[in-house]
Motif scaffolding. Structure first.
Motif, PDB file in Angstrom:
ATOM      1  N   ILE A   1       0.870  -1.194   0.000  1.00  0.00           N
ATOM      2  CA  ILE A   1       0.000   0.000   0.000  1.00  0.00           C
ATOM      3  C   ILE A   1       0.894   1.227   0.000  1.00  0.00           C
ATOM      4  O   ILE A   1       1.704   1.422   0.901  1.00  0.00           O
ATOM      5  N   LEU A   2       0.737   2.061  -1.023  1.00  0.00           N
ATOM      6  CA  LEU A   2       1.496   3.323  -1.082  1.00  0.00           C
ATOM      7  C   LEU A   2       0.767   4.359  -0.249  1.00  0.00           C
ATOM      8  O   LEU A   2      -0.444   4.525  -0.394  1.00  0.00           O
ATOM      9  N   THR A   3       1.491   5.084   0.582  1.00  0.00           N
ATOM     10  CA  THR A   3       0.821   6.141   1.332  1.00  0.00           C
ATOM     11  C   THR A   3       1.816   7.231   1.700  1.00  0.00           C
ATOM     12  O   THR A   3       3.014   7.114   1.450  1.00  0.00           O
ATOM     13  N   SER A   4       1.278   8.328   2.242  1.00  0.00           N
ATOM     14  CA  SER A   4       2.122   9.472   2.566  1.00  0.00           C
ATOM     15  C   SER A   4       1.626  10.117   3.852  1.00  0.00           C
ATOM     16  O   SER A   4       0.419  10.225   4.078  1.00  0.00           O
ATOM     17  N   ARG A   5       2.580  10.544   4.684  1.00  0.00           N
ATOM     18  CA  ARG A   5       2.176  11.223   5.925  1.00  0.00           C
ATOM     19  C   ARG A   5       1.892  12.704   5.675  1.00  0.00           C
ATOM     20  O   ARG A   5       1.513  13.419   6.592  1.00  0.00           O
TER      21      ARG A   5
ATOM     22  N   ASP B   1       4.224   1.299   2.162  1.00  0.00           N
ATOM     23  CA  ASP B   1       5.365   2.060   1.634  1.00  0.00           C
ATOM     24  C   ASP B   1       5.033   3.542   1.810  1.00  0.00           C
ATOM     25  O   ASP B   1       4.122   4.052   1.155  1.00  0.00           O
ATOM     26  N   VAL B   2       5.783   4.203   2.718  1.00  0.00           N
ATOM     27  CA  VAL B   2       5.429   5.586   3.051  1.00  0.00           C
ATOM     28  C   VAL B   2       6.408   6.554   2.385  1.00  0.00           C
ATOM     29  O   VAL B   2       7.621   6.436   2.556  1.00  0.00           O
TER      30      VAL B   2
ATOM     31  N   PHE C   1      -3.258   2.325  -3.394  1.00  0.00           N
ATOM     32  CA  PHE C   1      -2.952   3.595  -2.729  1.00  0.00           C
ATOM     33  C   PHE C   1      -4.246   4.310  -2.387  1.00  0.00           C
ATOM     34  O   PHE C   1      -5.296   4.020  -2.957  1.00  0.00           O
ATOM     35  N   TYR C   2      -4.153   5.218  -1.420  1.00  0.00           N
ATOM     36  CA  TYR C   2      -5.317   6.003  -1.018  1.00  0.00           C
ATOM     37  C   TYR C   2      -5.209   7.402  -1.586  1.00  0.00           C
ATOM     38  O   TYR C   2      -4.128   8.001  -1.602  1.00  0.00           O
ATOM     39  N   THR C   3      -6.314   7.938  -2.035  1.00  0.00           N
ATOM     40  CA  THR C   3      -6.345   9.358  -2.394  1.00  0.00           C
ATOM     41  C   THR C   3      -7.774   9.853  -2.216  1.00  0.00           C
ATOM     42  O   THR C   3      -8.707   9.060  -2.057  1.00  0.00           O
ATOM     43  N   GLY C   4      -7.949  11.149  -2.244  1.00  0.00           N
ATOM     44  CA  GLY C   4      -9.284  11.727  -2.103  1.00  0.00           C
ATOM     45  C   GLY C   4      -9.777  12.227  -3.450  1.00  0.00           C
ATOM     46  O   GLY C   4      -8.983  12.598  -4.313  1.00  0.00           O
ATOM     47  N   PHE C   5     -11.095  12.216  -3.633  1.00  0.00           N
ATOM     48  CA  PHE C   5     -11.685  12.783  -4.852  1.00  0.00           C
ATOM     49  C   PHE C   5     -12.709  13.817  -4.419  1.00  0.00           C
ATOM     50  O   PHE C   5     -13.662  13.477  -3.721  1.00  0.00           O
TER      51      PHE C   5
END
Lengths: 514, 316
Positions: free
Chosen positions: A366-370, A396-397, A416-420
């Motif tokens: 899972i790709l993600t970002s803080r 994977d951050v 991966f998570y993102t907003g729409f």
């Protein structure tokens, strides 16, 4: 010593605060004038809204620009700079009658040649319009001719997220790839100056041509009631909160969820919770495990959306479990079709589906970002639930720009998570259309067919029914998992009257009443 | 002296060359695409590719470096990809707040630290000495964001004496300018003050134990003259070194303070440029910061000669 003094002063002051009198609720007459101080988290790249869907551009640009049409409170299309518009029966031609006597901020009157130049520039990034042509019939009549019928064209034109702003012909024609060099529109405020990383100053446009219809959504009567707006860029969330509480800013955009109790306890400040859009778990459908729809359905069964949304958005006040891509107030599109597949919470079925998909304990990345805590928290909750369902999951951050690059590489991740943010038409959700080749790489002929049919639909009712079928198919095929709707929070001073939020904050018809 | 300055200036060229190459290749090695950042998460790959092409990011890396470097050699740092302004303009406009903040913070720290350091050295081993040094230790240990937030809460939010955050340029009036900088200068200067006070104390202690001080005292000179004319002047060299270093750090390292107090300074410029992957700004600003550091070092070295005549800069 300074810290001790600070702590002492803090404890000494807190009592006074509790006793401070609540502001009088009595409505005073609207006061005009004054400077509105806005604290906004990010600086836009440009104020030209044609080439971008960035919210930082959208929110500041709509203060100075207007389009031919816009939306009312129910997201329905209404005229703005057009006095009226007429769509031909075959949905291939739209005729706009322009309002007369509308001046630009540079004093020149808006005519059809400005509209045509602006619309040509705006539609450069609009493949969804197909082959088309803008024509100036006379000074106050403009025609849009399309080779293919489109029932959605008015929605695209009214979409404030990629505002079809009308600007003077010479500005539109001299624009560069990164946007217009001058910011001149017809809106209630005009651009004054931009101090990089500090603020943008707008001032009241004295010659603004008022639309006499009643204010409704982003249209109707718009008045600049304050003389100036200082649109300040304040990236630090706690600084925005402190500035709001101290009275330095009258409006602070995007508060941290954990700072809301502090703001709510202050009698001088109001909190505004406004719908943002959906939180999406995006599958990589080009390579790896999730090429198989059964594996995607397994994830959908393994997740508890309530847990994911509360991890990401802290409390029920800030999210809603709903299978639709649209808000309930978007009556043109809203439907709960496909709800039987939303949030099934069936870990046993998840295990069975995984076995059917031939899962053998391969690592799921899972790709993600803080940089965006809510996406990160949603990813952590997802990791735990998928591990419970028997998957081997790794986070994977990265920082956000790195994530944006890595998600283009199908061998680098699975999810991966993102907003729409809330869109005006199904076509603007980039994960649906296979033609966009957007990361995640949706390839569903059924969705493509339905998108085409919606575009060609003869009426909105027909388009709505087709969209309901599409949403049902979306919950079967699962290009993404829409985990739910979420809200964002802004704060504003009680002195501020008339503030509204529709597709971002709006500062016309807003006054400072002290 | 002249020859020394010319030699020092010439020696800057290879250093800057190495910095330029290092920064360019480092920043281009980091993943992340300026076009993708600019267009947002919902942009399609096609739109991103078109913008990359427009911005010249699809050229081979050596060609990009060559283009950039030849421009830099001609004094042109290029244009910001994100802000649409020349990098030099962005650097200059962001230098103002940073310089004002650094000067105020440095002034504040000198005013506090040097008297404390001298007093602690004179009262070495007493309660006064220990108290001051404990405070200095605490000052060095407080994270600057914590001190910044506390000051903001007390003087901005609760007492409403000073603005919570923001900036007003000198053109809008001296007080208007300074009032936005007081809290950031204190939060930044407090930490520097602790470092300078400790250095002043130890340097003074060394000097006070030397024979020439004993001689001065034996001559019957007044205590004040011995301390300030003889001892302090001789203790100044290490203090000057630390002042130069802290000033350099104030100019380049005030990122946290600038972010918390929302000052549009160099720290913010670099951080924003990194998150936006605005290559030209990162490269240009780092290069200019390196130049600033090198000049600061040169000035400090020249000051040694003024303070201490034994330091002859022109000697080979």
């Amino acid at each position: 010593m300074l810290v001790m003094a600070a702590v002492l002063a803090l404890s000494a002051c807190s009592k006074n605060d509790a006793e401070s009198p609540e502001s009088s609720g009595a409505d005073k007459a609207v006061q005009t004038g004054g400077t509105l101080e806005v604290a906004y988290p990010t600086q836009p790249q440009s104020l030209d809204p044609h080439g971008t869907t960035a919210e930082a551009t959208r929110d500041a640009a709509k203060v100075i620009y207007e389009g031919l049409v816009t939306i009312n409170d129910n997201y329905e299309v209404i005229p703005q700079l057009a006095d009226s518009f007429e769509v031909s029966e075959d949905n291939k031609k739209v005729t706009f009658k322009l309002r007369e006597g509308v001046p630009f901020h540079n004093g020149k009157e808006m005519t059809s040649e400005d509209v045509v130049a602006s619309m040509v520039k705006w539609s450069e990034n609009k493949p969804e319009l197909g082959e088309h042509e803008w024509i100036a019939v006379d000074d106050y009549t403009v025609e849009l001719n399309m080779s293919q019928p489109s029932s959605l064209v008015m929605h695209f034109l009214a979409d404030v997220g990629n505002l079809a702003a009308v600007m003077p012909k010479e500005v539109a024609e001299s624009a560069e790839a990164t946007g217009a060099k001058e910011y001149i529109g017809t809106g209630p405020f005009e651009f004054v100056e931009w101090k990089q990383d500090e603020m943008i100053k707008f001032k009241k446009f004295e010659d603004y041509a008022q639309d006499e219809d009643e204010a409704n959504g982003l249209g109707g009567k718009k008045e600049a009631l304050v003389d100036e707006i200082n649109w300040r860029f304040v990236p630090d969330a706690s600084t925005r909160v402190n500035g709001l509480i101290s009275g330095q800013y009258q409006f602070a955009h995007m508060l941290n969820y954990d700072s809301i109790p502090q703001v709510e306890n202050n009698p001088q400040v109001e909190v505004d919770v406004w719908p943002y859009g959906i939180e999406g778990l995006v599958f990589n459908k080009k390579e790896g495990l999730f090429k198989d729809v059964k594996a995607r359905q397994a994830v959908n069964n393994a997740l508890d959306m309530d847990v994911i949304m509360s991890s990401a958005f802290t409390g029920k006040d800030y999210y809603e479990l709903d299978p639709s891509l649209f808000l309930e107030s978007q009556t043109d599109w809203y439907t709960d079709a496909g709800k039987e597949n939303y949030n099934p919470k069936d870990p046993e079925k998840a295990k069975q589906l995984l076995a059917e998909a031939g899962y053998n304990g391969e690592e799921v990345v899972i790709l993600t970002s803080r940089d965006y805590e809510h996406h990160y928290n949603a990813a952590v909750a997802t990791q735990q639930m998928l591990e419970k369902a028997g998957m081997n999951v790794k986070l994977d951050v990265y920082d956000w720009p790195t994530l944006l690059e890595r998600r283009d590489d199908p061998s680098a991740y699975d999810i991966f998570y993102t907003g729409f943010s809330t869109s005006f038409t199904p076509h603007q959700y980039v994960f649906l259309d296979s033609g966009t080749q957007w990361p995640g790489w949706t390839e569903d002929p059924e969705i493509d067919r339905l998108l085409d049919e919606i575009n060609a639909a003869a009426s909105q009712e027909e388009a709505h029914d087709l969209y309901a079928q599409l949403q049902e198919e979306m919950w079967e095929y699962l290009p993404i998992i829409n985990t739910g709707k979420n809200s964002r929070v802004s704060g504003y001073s009680k002195d501020l009257k008339g503030y509204t939020n529709l597709s971002g904050p709006n500062f016309w018809n807003v006054s400072i009443n002290k | 002296m002249k020859a020394y300055i010319i030699k020092r200036l010439l020696s800057m060229i290879p250093v800057l060359l190495i910095v330029a190459m290092f920064v360019f290749f480092l920043i281009h090695m980091i993943p992340g695409d300026p076009a993708a950042v600019m267009l947002g998460p919902e942009a399609t790959p096609e739109e991103v590719a078109a913008l990359r092409d427009n911005m010249g990011l699809n050229l081979p890396i050596y060609e990009q470096f060559f283009n950039w470097f030849t421009d830099v050699a001609r004094g042109n740092l290029g244009d910001s990809l994100y802000m649409n302004v020349p990098v030099m303009d962005a650097f200059v406009s962001h230098l103002g707040p940073t310089l004002s903040l650094a000067l105020l913070a440095q002034g504040f720290s000198i005013l506090i630290a040097i008297p404390i350091g001298v007093l602690a050295a004179r009262k070495r081993g007493t309660g006064v000495d220990r108290t001051f040094m404990i405070i200095a230790m605490l000052g060095m240990s407080i994270p600057s964001f914590l001190l910044a937030l506390l000051l903001m809460l007390v003087f901005g939010v609760r007492l409403n004496w000073l603005p919570v955050a923001g900036y007003s340029s000198l053109a809008e009036g001296v007080w208007q300018h300074v009032k936005f900088l007081i809290l950031p200068a204190i939060s930044l200067g407090a930490i520097q003050a602790a470092v300078i006070a400790r250095m002043t104390r130890s340097s003074m202690i060394d000097i006070l134990s030397m024979n020439f001080i004993k001689t001065a005292k034996a001559k019957g000179l007044k205590q004040k003259v011995v301390i300030y004319k003889h001892a302090f002047r001789n203790a100044l060299i290490p203090i000057l070194t630390i002042l130069g270093e802290t000033f350099g750090a104030l100019i380049t390292g005030a990122v946290v303070t600038e972010t918390v107090f929302n000052l549009p300074g160099l720290g913010q410029l670099v951080i924003n440029a990194i998150t936006r992957r605005d290559y030209a700004v990162i490269q240009g600003t780092i290069l200019m910061i390196a130049v600033t550091y090198l000049f600061l070092n040169l000035i400090i070295d020249l000051l040694y000669g003024l303070v201490d005549p034994r330091v002859r800069l022109s000697r080979k």
